[in-house]
Design a protein around this motif. Structure first.
Motif, PDB file in Angstrom:
ATOM      1  N   LEU A 275      -5.514  68.281  59.425  1.00 50.27           N
ATOM      2  CA  LEU A 275      -5.084  69.643  59.743  1.00 50.27           C
ATOM      3  C   LEU A 275      -3.569  69.803  59.554  1.00 50.27           C
ATOM      4  CD1 LEU A 275      -6.454  72.220  60.972  1.00 50.27           C
ATOM      5  CD2 LEU A 275      -5.397  71.534  63.105  1.00 50.27           C
ATOM      6  N   ARG A 276      -2.840  68.807  60.028  1.00 55.97           N
ATOM      7  CA  ARG A 276      -1.375  68.868  59.904  1.00 55.97           C
ATOM      8  C   ARG A 276      -0.958  68.970  58.437  1.00 55.97           C
ATOM      9  NH1 ARG A 276      -1.516  65.379  64.581  1.00 55.97           N
ATOM     10  NH2 ARG A 276      -1.847  63.556  63.286  1.00 55.97           N
ATOM     11  N   LYS A 277      -1.743  68.321  57.569  1.00 57.57           N
ATOM     12  CA  LYS A 277      -1.392  68.338  56.131  1.00 57.57           C
ATOM     13  C   LYS A 277      -1.458  69.740  55.543  1.00 57.57           C
ATOM     14  CE  LYS A 277      -3.079  63.699  55.137  1.00 57.57           C
ATOM     15  NZ  LYS A 277      -4.323  63.050  54.719  1.00 57.57           N
ATOM     16  N   LEU A 278      -2.191  70.647  56.196  1.00 59.51           N
ATOM     17  CA  LEU A 278      -2.314  72.008  55.658  1.00 59.51           C
ATOM     18  C   LEU A 278      -0.992  72.771  55.747  1.00 59.51           C
ATOM     19  CD1 LEU A 278      -5.820  73.012  57.084  1.00 59.51           C
ATOM     20  CD2 LEU A 278      -5.262  72.237  54.772  1.00 59.51           C
ATOM     21  N   GLY A 279      -0.119  72.300  56.633  1.00 58.86           N
ATOM     22  CA  GLY A 279       1.233  72.876  56.677  1.00 58.86           C
ATOM     23  C   GLY A 279       1.334  74.266  57.278  1.00 58.86           C
ATOM     24  N   VAL A 280       0.348  74.672  58.066  1.00 53.55           N
ATOM     25  CA  VAL A 280       0.476  75.960  58.769  1.00 53.55           C
ATOM     26  C   VAL A 280       0.478  75.687  60.271  1.00 53.55           C
ATOM     27  CG1 VAL A 280      -0.634  77.399  57.023  1.00 53.55           C
ATOM     28  CG2 VAL A 280      -2.010  76.401  58.831  1.00 53.55           C
ATOM     29  N   PRO A 281       1.117  76.566  61.046  1.00 52.16           N
ATOM     30  CA  PRO A 281       1.111  76.356  62.494  1.00 52.16           C
ATOM     31  C   PRO A 281      -0.308  76.443  63.046  1.00 52.16           C
ATOM     32  CG  PRO A 281       2.410  78.301  61.884  1.00 52.16           C
ATOM     33  CD  PRO A 281       1.819  77.768  60.635  1.00 52.16           C
ATOM     34  N   PHE A 282      -0.584  75.623  64.028  1.00 51.58           N
ATOM     35  CA  PHE A 282      -1.909  75.710  64.643  1.00 51.58           C
ATOM     36  C   PHE A 282      -1.814  75.569  66.156  1.00 51.58           C
ATOM     37  CE2 PHE A 282      -1.240  71.245  63.601  1.00 51.58           C
ATOM     38  CZ  PHE A 282      -1.715  70.562  64.713  1.00 51.58           C
ATOM     39  N   TRP A 283      -2.789  76.141  66.819  1.00 51.90           N
ATOM     40  CA  TRP A 283      -2.900  76.114  68.275  1.00 51.90           C
ATOM     41  C   TRP A 283      -4.239  75.473  68.619  1.00 51.90           C
ATOM     42  CZ3 TRP A 283      -0.453  79.670  65.412  1.00 51.90           C
ATOM     43  CH2 TRP A 283       0.795  80.135  65.846  1.00 51.90           C
ATOM     44  N   LEU A 284      -4.255  74.659  69.659  1.00 52.95           N
ATOM     45  CA  LEU A 284      -5.515  74.015  70.046  1.00 52.95           C
ATOM     46  C   LEU A 284      -6.127  74.770  71.211  1.00 52.95           C
ATOM     47  CD1 LEU A 284      -4.475  70.248  69.697  1.00 52.95           C
ATOM     48  CD2 LEU A 284      -5.676  71.707  68.047  1.00 52.95           C
ATOM     49  N   ALA A 285      -7.432  74.930  71.163  1.00 61.20           N
ATOM     50  CA  ALA A 285      -8.130  75.719  72.194  1.00 61.20           C
ATOM     51  C   ALA A 285      -9.395  74.998  72.644  1.00 61.20           C
ATOM     52  CB  ALA A 285      -8.502  77.098  71.636  1.00 61.20           C
ATOM     53  N   GLY A 286      -9.747  75.248  73.906  1.00 61.73           N
ATOM     54  CA  GLY A 286     -10.932  74.621  74.481  1.00 61.73           C
ATOM     55  C   GLY A 286     -10.502  73.502  75.409  1.00 61.73           C
ATOM     56  N   GLY A 287     -10.275  73.868  76.683  1.00 63.94           N
ATOM     57  CA  GLY A 287      -9.871  72.843  77.644  1.00 63.94           C
ATOM     58  C   GLY A 287      -8.382  72.517  77.598  1.00 63.94           C
ATOM     59  N   TYR A 288      -7.563  73.421  77.062  1.00 64.36           N
ATOM     60  CA  TYR A 288      -6.120  73.170  76.985  1.00 64.36           C
ATOM     61  C   TYR A 288      -5.324  73.938  78.044  1.00 64.36           C
ATOM     62  CZ  TYR A 288      -6.603  70.225  72.947  1.00 64.36           C
ATOM     63  OH  TYR A 288      -6.924  69.170  72.130  1.00 64.36           O
ATOM     64  N   GLY A 289      -6.000  74.351  79.096  1.00 63.70           N
ATOM     65  CA  GLY A 289      -5.326  75.151  80.117  1.00 63.70           C
ATOM     66  C   GLY A 289      -4.655  74.343  81.206  1.00 63.70           C
ATOM     67  N   SER A 290      -3.854  73.362  80.816  1.00 65.92           N
ATOM     68  CA  SER A 290      -3.067  72.615  81.809  1.00 65.92           C
ATOM     69  C   SER A 290      -1.804  72.118  81.127  1.00 65.92           C
ATOM     70  CB  SER A 290      -3.856  71.424  82.359  1.00 65.92           C
ATOM     71  OG  SER A 290      -4.046  70.470  81.339  1.00 65.92           O
ATOM     72  N   ALA A 291      -0.799  71.761  81.952  1.00 68.10           N
ATOM     73  CA  ALA A 291       0.470  71.298  81.386  1.00 68.10           C
ATOM     74  C   ALA A 291       0.248  70.020  80.573  1.00 68.10           C
ATOM     75  CB  ALA A 291       1.471  71.058  82.506  1.00 68.10           C
ATOM     76  N   ALA A 292      -0.610  69.138  81.089  1.00 65.57           N
ATOM     77  CA  ALA A 292      -0.835  67.859  80.391  1.00 65.57           C
ATOM     78  C   ALA A 292      -1.451  68.111  79.018  1.00 65.57           C
ATOM     79  CB  ALA A 292      -1.753  66.971  81.229  1.00 65.57           C
ATOM     80  N   LYS A 293      -2.378  69.066  78.939  1.00 66.22           N
ATOM     81  CA  LYS A 293      -3.033  69.342  77.657  1.00 66.22           C
ATOM     82  C   LYS A 293      -2.084  70.064  76.697  1.00 66.22           C
ATOM     83  CE  LYS A 293      -6.848  68.570  76.685  1.00 66.22           C
ATOM     84  NZ  LYS A 293      -7.422  67.363  76.025  1.00 66.22           N
ATOM     85  N   LEU A 294      -1.213  70.907  77.247  1.00 68.38           N
ATOM     86  CA  LEU A 294      -0.213  71.552  76.381  1.00 68.38           C
ATOM     87  C   LEU A 294       0.702  70.468  75.791  1.00 68.38           C
ATOM     88  CD1 LEU A 294       1.407  73.853  75.116  1.00 68.38           C
ATOM     89  CD2 LEU A 294       2.534  74.221  77.314  1.00 68.38           C
ATOM     90  N   ARG A 295       1.119  69.556  76.652  1.00 65.13           N
ATOM     91  CA  ARG A 295       1.979  68.448  76.184  1.00 65.13           C
ATOM     92  C   ARG A 295       1.269  67.674  75.064  1.00 65.13           C
ATOM     93  NH1 ARG A 295       6.820  68.034  76.318  1.00 65.13           N
ATOM     94  NH2 ARG A 295       6.356  67.811  74.151  1.00 65.13           N
ATOM     95  N   GLU A 296      -0.015  67.391  75.317  1.00 70.04           N
ATOM     96  CA  GLU A 296      -0.801  66.630  74.329  1.00 70.04           C
ATOM     97  C   GLU A 296      -0.865  67.391  72.997  1.00 70.04           C
ATOM     98  OE1 GLU A 296      -4.724  65.311  75.829  1.00 70.04           O
ATOM     99  OE2 GLU A 296      -5.472  65.962  73.871  1.00 70.04           O
ATOM    100  N   ALA A 297      -1.096  68.696  73.092  1.00 74.21           N
ATOM    101  CA  ALA A 297      -1.187  69.510  71.871  1.00 74.21           C
ATOM    102  C   ALA A 297       0.142  69.488  71.108  1.00 74.21           C
ATOM    103  CB  ALA A 297      -1.582  70.946  72.226  1.00 74.21           C
TER     104      ALA A 297
END
Ligand code: FMN
Length: 490
Positions: A275-297
Motif C-alpha cells: 500500500l505504501r508503494k502506491l504513494g498516496v496518503p492513507f488512513w486506517l479504519a476498523g478498530g483504530y479508535g484509541s491513541a495506541a492504534k493511532l500511534r500504530e497507524a
C-alpha cells in the motif's frame, strides 16, 4: 502541498454522522464527515417533526436558489411537528430517472447538511456515500458541492467513476454514472445523467473541486482505484472487517464460525508494504479508535485513522439518546455484544449489529415486523422482461421479490435497513397498526472500548473527548494537521 487530518470521523449513515457531529470534529481541526445516505429522507422527516431549533430553515435559507428551497419547505414543513403516531410523508423511491422534485430534494438536502456542518468555522467537511446506493449519487454530490464540501468519501463498492463526476461538477458540467443493472444487455441504456444547468436557478456559484477518498478493503481495490478512476483519487481509507457498518465479504468461499459470522483470514489482510508503494496518503479504519492504534497507524506510514464507533456514541451523534445510553452502559461493563450478520443487509455485504433487546437484532422483533419496502435505497436494479429497468430488494415482501425474478432463498434473514436506520435516529415510520419501525444499531467490534472515553462517574462523552484522547497521547495538538508532500509519502 496538501494538508490532511490525522483523524477522519467516518461517515455514518443514516444520520448518525450528522451536521452537528461533523461540525464538532472539524472545529477541532480534524475531518468531520456527514453522511449523505438517505439524507433526503432525513430532511423530510426533520421538517415533518417541525424543524426543532430551526436549523433546517437556516440551511434552506442559505441555498443559492431560494425558490427551490422554498418549494421543499412548503411541501414538507409541519409547524409544531406532525402529531405523534401520524406517519411521515411518503416520498417516491428513487429511479434511474427521478422526477425533478426528487432531484431538487437531493440537491437541497445534501446542501443543508454540509452547510450546517461548515457553519461558524473555516475547516473542511466531508460527505460520505455508499457506492451501492447509486440512484441518488449525482444530484447528491452536486448539492454537497454547492455547499462547499471539502472531501467526498465513498466505499461499499468500486467508485471508479466518481472522481470524474466531481471534476465535471466543479465546472458545472454534466456528470454521468452507470447504474448497475442485473441482467442488462450491453446495448441497454443504464446511464444516469445529471446536468447542473438543467436545475440551477440563478448565477452559477464558483465551486471548488473537493478531494476524493476511496474507502477500500484490499490491495487490489486500492490499486484499481488509483489506476482506473476517471479522475484524481486523493487518498485511500483502508477499512478492515472489524469496522462498524457494512464490511467487505471475506475473500473466497464464505465460511461461518460457530455463531454464524463470516470468517476472515490472512487473505483479507491488507499488505501495508504494498500500500505504501502506491504513494498516496492513507488512513486506517476498523478498530483504530484509541491513541495506541493511532500511534500504530502513524508508525505504519498512514496519514492517520478513520474512526466510527467511538464517534457514533458521542453526545453529538444522531443516534437516538436512549440507544446510545444503553449501549454505552453495556460497554462500561464490558458487556456489549456485536454480531457480524452475513444476511441482514439487502446488499449481501456482512453488516455489524449491536445486540440490544427490543431492537430488530431481537429475533422476536424481527419476526413480528411485516415486510414492507417504501424507502428503497438498497434496491437492486434489474432488467425487466418488458425491456425496462425494475427495482427489487431482498428485504421487501418475499412474494413481490420473487415476482420480480428474485430467488426466494435470497430473502431469508434480510432486514429492512432503510427503515431501521431512520428509526435509529429517532425518525421511525409509523405503520397502519400504529406500530413504529424498530431500530437496528450498527457498531464496530470495538464497542466495549468506548468505555475509555468515560471520565470517572460520567455516563456520556463528547466528540472532543474522543479527539483529545486520541491525539493527546500521541503528542499532537488539536489544531495541528499533517502535511504530506509527495516526497515524504514515497
Ligand atoms: C453507526 C455506523 C454507521 C456507519 N455507516 C457508514 C456509512 O454509511 N458509510 C461508510 O462508508 N461507512 C460507514 N461506517 C463505517 C465508518 O465510517 C468507519 O469506517 C468505521 O466505523 C471505522 O471502524 P470503527 O467502527 O472500528 O471505528 C459506519 C460505522 C458505524 C459505527
Amino acid at each position: 502541498m496538501f494538508q490532511f487530518p490525522r483523524i477522519i470521523q467516518g461517515g455514518m449513515g443514516v444520520g448518525v454522522s450528522n451536521w452537528r457531529l461533523a461540525q464538532a470534529v472539524s472545529r477541532l481541526g480534524q475531518l468531520g464527515v456527514v453522511s449523505g445516505t438517505a439524507i433526503d429522507q432525513v430532511l423530510v422527516r426533520r421538517l415533518a417533526d417541525g424543524d426543532k431549533g430551526g436549523h433546517m430553515r437556516r440551511g434552506l435559507d442559505a441555498f443559492p436558489f431560494p425558490d427551490m428551497a422554498k418549494r421543499i419547505w412548503n411541501e414538507y414543513f409541519v409547524p409544531g411537528g406532525k402529531p405523534e403516531g401520524k406517519p411521515y410523508p411518503n416520498v417516491p423511491m428513487h429511479q434511474r430517472r427521478d422526477s425533478r422534485k426528487l432531484i431538487e430534494l437531493l440537491m437541497v438536502s445534501n446542501f443543508v447538511e454540509v452547510f450546517l456542518a461548515r457553519e461558524g468555522h473555516i475547516n473542511r467537511i466531508g460527505v460520505n456515500f455508499l457506492e451501492k446506493v447509486q440512484l441518488p449519487h449525482l444530484a447528491s454530490i452536486y448539492g454537497a458541492m454547492l455547499a462547499g464540501v471539502g472531501y467526498v468519501l465513498m466505499g461499499a463498492g468500486i467508485p471508479l467513476h466518481i472522481p470524474g463526476v466531481i471534476d465535471n461538477f466543479a465546472e458545472h458540467k454534466p456528470g454521468e454514472y452507470k447504474l448497475a443493472v442485473a441482467g442488462a444487455t450491453p446495448e441497454q441504456d443504464t446511464m444516469m445523467r445529471f446536468d447542473p444547468r438543467d436545475y440551477v436557478e440563478g448565477p452559477l456559484p464558483k465551486l471548488e473541486r473537493p478531494r476524493f477518498l476511496a474507502i477500500v478493503s484490499s490491495n487490489t481495490l486500492a490499486t484499481t482505484m488509483l489506476r482506473r478512476a476517471t479522475g484524481r483519487v486523493d487518498g485511500l481509507v483502508i477499512e478492515s472487517p472489524t469496522a462498524g457498518g457494512h464490511n467487505a465479504p471475506p475473500r473466497g468461499k464464505l465460511q461461518l464460525d460457530a455463531m454464524g459470522q463470516p470468517i476472515y483470514g490472512h487473505r483479507d489482510k491488507v499488505d501495508l508494504e504494498e500500500l505504501r508503494k502506491l504513494g498516496v496518503p492513507f488512513w486506517l479504519a476498523g478498530g483504530y479508535g484509541s491513541a495506541a492504534k493511532l500511534r500504530e497507524a502513524l508508525d505504519e506510514g498512514a496519514a492517520g485513522v478513520q474512526v466510527g464507533t467511538a464517534f457514533a456514541f458521542s453526545e453529538e451523534s444522531g443516534l437516538r439518546p436512549d440507544l446510545k445510553r444503553r449501549l454505552v452502559a453495556q460497554a462500561a461493563k464490558g458487556e456489549g455484544q456485536v454480531f457480524t450478520d452475513p444476511l441482514a443487509s439487502p446488499t449481501g455485504f456482512p453488516f455489524k449489529v449491536a445486540q440490544l433487546a427490543g431492537t430488530y437484532s431481537d429475533e422476536g422483533v424481527a419476526a413480528a415486523r411485516t415486510r414492507v419496502c417504501d424507502l428503497g435505497y438498497l434496491r437492486e436494479a434489474y432488467a425487466a422482461e418488458d425491456g425496462k429497468i425494475g427495482y427489487r430488494c431482498t428485504a421487501e415482501p418475499a412474494a413481490a421479490y420473487v415476482a420480480k425474478g428474485g430467488r426466494i432463498e435470497d430473502t431469508i434473514g434480510r432486514k429492512c435497513l432503510c427503515n431501521a436506520l431512520l428509526a435509529n435516529i429517532g425518525h421511525p415510520q409509523t405503520r397502519q397498526d400504529k406500530t413504529a419501525e424498530p431500530p437496528l444499531v450498527t457498531v464496530g467490534d470495538d464497542l466495549n472500548k468506548v468505555a475509555q472515553f468515560l471520565e470517572d462517574g460520567r455516563e456520556s462523552y463528547s466528540a472532543a473527548d474522543v479527539v483529545e484522547r486520541l491525539l493527546g497521547e500521541v503528542g499532537v495538538s488539536q489544531g495541528e494537521l499533517v502535511s504530506l508532500s509527495a516526497a515524504s509519502r514515497a
